[in-house]
Write a protein that holds these residues in place. Structure first.
Motif, PDB file in Angstrom:
ATOM      1  N   ALA A   1       1.121  -1.332   0.095  1.00 30.40           N
ATOM      2  CA  ALA A   1      -0.056   0.062   0.017  1.00 30.40           C
ATOM      3  C   ALA A   1       0.860   1.103  -0.014  1.00 30.40           C
ATOM      4  O   ALA A   1       0.603   2.055  -0.830  1.00 30.40           O
ATOM      5  N   ASP A   2       1.964   1.405   0.778  1.00 32.96           N
ATOM      6  CA  ASP A   2       2.771   2.601   0.924  1.00 32.96           C
ATOM      7  C   ASP A   2       3.432   2.771  -0.323  1.00 32.96           C
ATOM      8  O   ASP A   2       3.463   3.777  -1.015  1.00 32.96           O
ATOM      9  N   MET A   3       3.795   1.841  -1.047  1.00 35.88           N
ATOM     10  CA  MET A   3       4.664   1.748  -2.093  1.00 35.88           C
ATOM     11  C   MET A   3       3.593   2.409  -3.396  1.00 35.88           C
ATOM     12  O   MET A   3       4.095   3.333  -3.945  1.00 35.88           O
ATOM     13  N   ILE A   4       2.385   1.863  -3.526  1.00 35.77           N
ATOM     14  CA  ILE A   4       1.702   2.000  -4.670  1.00 35.77           C
ATOM     15  C   ILE A   4       1.199   3.739  -4.271  1.00 35.77           C
ATOM     16  O   ILE A   4       1.014   4.280  -5.234  1.00 35.77           O
ATOM     17  N   ALA A   5       0.831   4.067  -2.985  1.00 37.14           N
ATOM     18  CA  ALA A   5       0.730   5.510  -2.846  1.00 37.14           C
ATOM     19  C   ALA A   5       1.772   6.576  -3.131  1.00 37.14           C
ATOM     20  O   ALA A   5       1.247   7.697  -3.580  1.00 37.14           O
ATOM     21  N   ARG A   6       2.689   5.917  -3.155  1.00 37.33           N
ATOM     22  CA  ARG A   6       4.008   6.953  -3.494  1.00 37.33           C
ATOM     23  C   ARG A   6       4.199   7.021  -5.309  1.00 37.33           C
ATOM     24  O   ARG A   6       4.884   8.116  -5.778  1.00 37.33           O
ATOM     25  N   LEU A   7       3.536   6.127  -5.883  1.00 34.76           N
ATOM     26  CA  LEU A   7       3.676   6.436  -7.529  1.00 34.76           C
ATOM     27  C   LEU A   7       2.441   7.251  -7.894  1.00 34.76           C
ATOM     28  O   LEU A   7       1.324   7.177  -7.202  1.00 34.76           O
ATOM     29  N   SER A   8       2.854   8.177  -8.745  1.00 31.33           N
ATOM     30  CA  SER A   8       2.018   9.102  -9.060  1.00 31.33           C
ATOM     31  C   SER A   8       0.696   8.697 -10.058  1.00 31.33           C
ATOM     32  O   SER A   8      -0.316   9.165  -9.884  1.00 31.33           O
ATOM     33  N   ARG A   9       1.005   7.332 -10.618  1.00 34.28           N
ATOM     34  CA  ARG A   9      -0.211   6.768 -11.459  1.00 34.28           C
ATOM     35  C   ARG A   9      -0.874   5.586 -10.313  1.00 34.28           C
ATOM     36  O   ARG A   9      -1.755   4.942 -11.172  1.00 34.28           O
ATOM     37  N   GLY A  10      -0.418   5.373  -9.361  1.00 36.81           N
ATOM     38  CA  GLY A  10      -0.998   4.114  -8.526  1.00 36.81           C
ATOM     39  C   GLY A  10      -0.929   3.008  -9.139  1.00 36.81           C
ATOM     40  O   GLY A  10       0.314   2.571  -9.650  1.00 36.81           O
ATOM     41  N   LEU A  11      -1.902   2.258  -9.182  1.00 33.40           N
ATOM     42  CA  LEU A  11      -1.987   0.755 -10.029  1.00 33.40           C
ATOM     43  C   LEU A  11      -2.195   0.933 -11.238  1.00 33.40           C
ATOM     44  O   LEU A  11      -1.868  -0.181 -11.941  1.00 33.40           O
ATOM     45  N   ASP A  12      -2.401   2.048 -11.960  1.00 33.29           N
ATOM     46  CA  ASP A  12      -2.103   2.333 -13.168  1.00 33.29           C
ATOM     47  C   ASP A  12      -0.719   2.445 -13.793  1.00 33.29           C
ATOM     48  O   ASP A  12      -0.412   2.782 -14.986  1.00 33.29           O
ATOM     49  N   THR A  13       0.144   2.462 -12.881  1.00 34.98           N
ATOM     50  CA  THR A  13       1.651   2.487 -13.310  1.00 34.98           C
ATOM     51  C   THR A  13       2.058   1.509 -14.226  1.00 34.98           C
ATOM     52  O   THR A  13       1.992   0.487 -13.879  1.00 34.98           O
ATOM     53  N   PRO A  14       2.755   1.843 -15.369  1.00 34.12           N
ATOM     54  CA  PRO A  14       2.938   0.646 -16.351  1.00 34.12           C
ATOM     55  C   PRO A  14       4.327  -0.074 -15.767  1.00 34.12           C
ATOM     56  O   PRO A  14       5.090   0.483 -15.265  1.00 34.12           O
ATOM     57  N   LEU A  15       4.515  -1.449 -16.204  1.00 35.47           N
ATOM     58  CA  LEU A  15       5.493  -2.380 -16.025  1.00 35.47           C
ATOM     59  C   LEU A  15       6.007  -2.582 -17.227  1.00 35.47           C
ATOM     60  O   LEU A  15       5.010  -2.821 -18.130  1.00 35.47           O
TER      61      LEU A  15
END
Length: 585
Positions: free
Chosen positions: A486-500
């Motif tokens: 949860a903490d890592m996803i919260a720090r990403l600007s696009r959250g769960l939509d961050t592309p890999l």
């Protein structure tokens, strides 16, 4: 590590004829191609029957034109008297054009159906074989087989088979009809037409052998190029970029040489076939010209302009089916070479049996989740084998910790239980041998999370939904919270939509493993196989994630491989693998 494409040994000291004979398609592969044709009987029947009907309509069309010219030139009748025949000929031309269009449409439909079913069968073969099987093969070769090799079947079913039927029937029918107009013209055609299939048979052996060599060279180039591009960063770091570029260049030169060899045979055969056709038509033209001028008397009756024109109009059409067959004969050679390449790469040809949705019917669900093992031996290339000699049982809902030194074979045992590795002995799941379970059924009931989990190109949410396609955002949030993300996803600007990127590039190894754990929390698999699930976590994070795993695994079968005694302590039993590869339950 970049994998090299498999090199096939070349036959040395063999003549082209001997090499061609050695590379003829085995009966099993020929039967497989016939089975494919049997699945598309209806569209293939239209693709074959419509050109035959179009060819038969050519007879009244040629007669109508010849009769109209006879009326206008020889009988001196007004043009209006010949207009009905000219209209009939024009109508037949339009009808034949429509029939040819429908035949091509039916042929393409048949070919697309075959290619779709073959690709689905190959995909099922890839899925059922598992990642270890595909990992041992060059990915470029597998991709080339699924795309370019399957695509070569198009010409065989859409063009070659209809052309073969037309070549077998229409020339014979045309010669019989021409015999009623002029027996000498029919005799000339009967003597020259068989030379075309005879020459095609002689050239065909060399063309098929050249096509196989070209297909093998192209597959090698595809495997080299795809794997080198994927491992470009590694190659540059180790100073191997230029050496591998030279190797790809050599493979490209080999493909160029093979391509020119195939084209040489194709152009040579086309030139000879055109020579025979032109020779036959020219011979008839000279014969009719000399006869009409009174310089040649071989007929018992007077030759009319109508008969001469009809025979001259039909003469090129007698050769046309054979010329079309010759033009598409290389489609046959390419298709047979592709089938041989697929059979070699996939360890045999897959069974192509579609259901209504194009997928294979699934097996019945297992009635239990119990593993029973006896005298199990799991070969490990270069390291001997992992062995479990005494009878062992993993009951439903039981938790087992698998311990041992690094490299002792814990991952090998987990992969075997997941149905991903070959084994010797008796290993059963739900009372049925592991190797007998369809891969799709086993994947739904046995979930494996390896030390290096696979992440697909796409967003984090896309990777999580691989376990549950219809999971909503709330379910995704619960899963990432349970996995400690949860903490890592919260720090990403696009959250769960961050592309890999490819292979999960963009996240660390520990984050990739926790994404895989979050994916586990979304699944409903009753058997969980976890390989070092907390290896990258600190003590606090480990305890929190371990508590979530224990809560989720309640009522499920759990086998966890670990070095951590804290993780091993949650299990009711412990299996240990010693230095000799012996599993001790």
């Amino acid at each position: 590590m970049v994998r090299a494409a498999r090199a096939r040994p070349r036959r040395r000291g063999m003549t082209p004829a001997a090499e061609a004979a050695a590379e003829r398609l085995p009966p099993a592969q020929t039967a497989w191609m016939r089975a494919l044709a049997g699945q598309i009987r209806r569209p293939l029947g239209f693709a074959i029957g419509l050109p035959l009907l179009s060819g038969l309509l050519l007879l009244p069309q040629a007669w109508a034109l010849a009769r109209a010219l006879q009326m206008i030139v020889m009988d001196r009748l007004p043009l209006a008297d010949a207009l009905p025949l000219i209209g009939l000929a024009a109508t037949l031309v339009l009808m034949r054009a429509a029939l040819v269009w429908m035949a091509e449409y039916a042929g393409q439909h048949a070919a697309e159906s075959v290619k779709r079913s073959v690709r689905l069968a190959l995909f099922r073969r890839l899925l059922s074989a598992g990642v270890l099987w595909s990992r041992a093969r060059a990915s470029g070769e597998l991709a080339d087989a699924l795309t370019a090799r399957v695509e070569t079947l198009d010409g065989y079913f859409a063009r070659y088979l209809p052309a073969m039927a037309s070549a077998a029937i229409l020339p014979l029918v045309f010669c019989v009809v021409l015999f009623g107009f002029d027996w000498i013209a029919a005799l000339v055609l009967v003597l020259t037409v068989p030379a075309i299939p005879l020459f095609m048979a002689l050239v065909g052996w060399g063309a098929e052998a050249a096509g196989r060599r070209h297909a093998a060279a192209l597959a090698r180039l595809s495997g080299l190029f795809a794997d080198r591009v994927r491992g470009l960063t590694t190659l540059k770091l180790h100073g191997r970029a230029q050496a591998e570029a030279d190797r790809v260049a050599r493979a490209s030169d080999e493909v160029r040489e093979r391509t020119m060899s195939v084209l040489k045979i194709a152009f040579l055969s086309s030139a000879v076939l055109e020579f025979f056709a032109a020779l036959g038509v020219a011979g008839l033209a000279v014969y009719f010209g000399l006869t009409l001028l009174g310089m040649l008397e071989l007929r018992a009756s007077v030759l009319t302009l109508e008969a001469a024109l009809f025979c001259l109009l039909m003469a090129p059409e007698v050769y046309l089916p054979m010329r079309q067959l010759a033009a598409h004969y290389h489609d046959r050679a390419n298709a047979r070479a592709a089938v041989a390449e697929i059979a070699s790469l996939f360890d045999g040809l897959p069974k192509v049996a579609e259901t209504s949705d194009g997928m294979a019917p699934s097996a019945s669900a297992p009635t239990s989740t119990e593993f029973s093992i006896h005298a199990l031996r799991m070969p490990v290339p270069g390291r001997g084998a992992i062995r479990l000699q005494s009878p062992a049982l993993i009951a439903r809902g039981e938790w087992i910790a698998l311990t041992g030194a690094s490299g002792s074979g814990k991952s090998t045992l987990l992969e075997t239980l997941a149905g991903l590795r070959p084994y010797e002995g008796d290993a059963r799941f739900a009372g049925r041998s592991l190797c007998e379970w369809p891969a799709a059924t086993l994947r739904r009931h046995v979930l494996l999370i390896p030390q290096r989990p696979w992440l697909a190109p796409g967003s984090i949410a896309d990777n999580l939904r691989l376990a549950c396609a219809d999971a909503d955002d709330a379910a995704l949030q619960r899963a990432i919270a349970a996995a400690g993300l949860a903490d890592m996803i919260a720090r990403l600007s696009r959250g769960l939509d961050t592309p890999l990127a490819q292979r999960g590039q963009g996240v660390s190894g520990g984050q990739a493993q926790r994404i895989a754990l979050a994916r586990m929390f979304l699944s409903d698999a009753p058997v969980l196989l976890l390989d070092e699930p907390t290896a990258h976590l600190d003590d606090a994070s480990r305890d929190r994630v371990l508590a979530e795993i224990a809560a989720f695994a309640r009522g499920r079968t759990l086998v966890v491989a670990t070095h951590d005694p804290v993780v091993a302590a949650i299990a009711g039993r412990q299996w240990t693998i010693d230095a000799d590869g012996e599993v001790r339950p």
